[in-house]
Design a protein around this motif. Structure first.
Motif, PDB file in Angstrom:
ATOM      1  N   LYS A  48       1.364  -1.574   0.158  1.00  0.00           N
ATOM      2  CA  LYS A  48       0.539  -0.205  -0.033  1.00  0.00           C
ATOM      3  C   LYS A  48       0.814   1.445  -0.270  1.00  0.00           C
ATOM      4  N   ARG A  49       2.321   1.303   0.950  1.00  0.00           N
ATOM      5  CA  ARG A  49       2.794   2.470   1.336  1.00  0.00           C
ATOM      6  C   ARG A  49       4.209   1.908   1.696  1.00  0.00           C
ATOM      7  N   VAL A  50       4.816   2.123   1.166  1.00  0.00           N
ATOM      8  CA  VAL A  50       6.365   2.384   1.740  1.00  0.00           C
ATOM      9  C   VAL A  50       7.345   4.028   2.411  1.00  0.00           C
ATOM     10  N   LEU A  51       7.148   3.069   3.826  1.00  0.00           N
ATOM     11  CA  LEU A  51       7.389   4.537   4.136  1.00  0.00           C
ATOM     12  C   LEU A  51       9.153   4.451   4.788  1.00  0.00           C
ATOM     13  N   ILE A  52      10.349   5.451   4.512  1.00  0.00           N
ATOM     14  CA  ILE A  52      11.706   5.144   4.266  1.00  0.00           C
ATOM     15  C   ILE A  52      12.124   6.408   5.810  1.00  0.00           C
ATOM     16  N   LEU A 121      -0.671  -4.998   6.837  1.00  0.00           N
ATOM     17  CA  LEU A 121       0.581  -6.513   7.708  1.00  0.00           C
ATOM     18  C   LEU A 121       1.926  -4.782   7.636  1.00  0.00           C
ATOM     19  N   HIS A 122       2.195  -3.989   8.588  1.00  0.00           N
ATOM     20  CA  HIS A 122       2.877  -3.008   8.728  1.00  0.00           C
ATOM     21  C   HIS A 122       4.528  -3.903   9.069  1.00  0.00           C
ATOM     22  N   LEU A 123       5.628  -3.887   8.430  1.00  0.00           N
ATOM     23  CA  LEU A 123       6.922  -4.686   8.558  1.00  0.00           C
ATOM     24  C   LEU A 123       7.623  -3.592   8.934  1.00  0.00           C
ATOM     25  N   TYR A 140       7.237  -1.195   5.446  1.00  0.00           N
ATOM     26  CA  TYR A 140       5.809  -1.998   4.367  1.00  0.00           C
ATOM     27  C   TYR A 140       4.737  -1.399   4.710  1.00  0.00           C
ATOM     28  N   GLU A 141       3.355  -1.405   4.673  1.00  0.00           N
ATOM     29  CA  GLU A 141       2.419  -0.863   4.746  1.00  0.00           C
ATOM     30  C   GLU A 141       1.892  -2.019   3.577  1.00  0.00           C
TER      31      GLU A 141
END
Length: 144
Positions: A48-52, A121-123, A140-141
């Motif tokens: 869905k979305r990636v946060l750095i 799931l958020h890893l 990783y969402e």
């Protein structure tokens, strides 16, 4: 003598009645089976979305990326055409972390943020410092 027979017959009749009633009682329907954490995670997820470092990453198109976890402990990650990675996964630390490829040179550990549920799931992975970047937290969402 008749009184003695009646005295012993009444408890016998009561016991037989109870056995008959118990045998004819309906058994309750079993409740819903609650899946285990492994069963809940075992499916294909999409990004869905990636946060750095808590900033959304817009430098990559993640629409074709897939993360598949199977109940037998295998995973299959697809990062675009021809970019497939396979290996083993398992839950550790009271189901708060996931380890990929344990005891190998490619071992990675992710924190499971917000718990385990079937809808997301958020890893969170920690990427080590390299010649281009300082240490980074990547989240990783994932959604089914």
């Amino acid at each position: 003598m008749k009184h003695i027979r009646i005295f012993f017959s009444i408890p016998l009749l009561l016991m037989m009645s109870l056995v008959f009633v118990a045998a004819n009682c309906e058994r309750p329907e079993p409740g819903p089976v609650i899946p285990t954490e492994i069963q809940t995670l075992s499916k294909e997820w999409r990004i869905k979305r990636v946060l750095i470092n808590n900033v959304p990453d817009q430098s990559t198109d993640y629409s074709a990326y897939r993360r598949r976890f199977d109940t037998d402990g295998n995973y299959n990650f697809t990062d675009g055409p021809g970019k497939i990675k396979t290996g083993k996964w398992k839950l550790i630390s009271n189901n708060q972390r996931m380890v990929l490829d344990e005891a190998t040179t490619t071992e990675e550990t992710a924190f499971i943020l917000n718990g385990i549920n079937a809808n997301e799931l958020h890893l969170e992975f920690t990427l080590p410092k390299d010649y281009k970047h300082d240490e980074r937290k990547v989240v990783y969402e994932l959604i089914p």
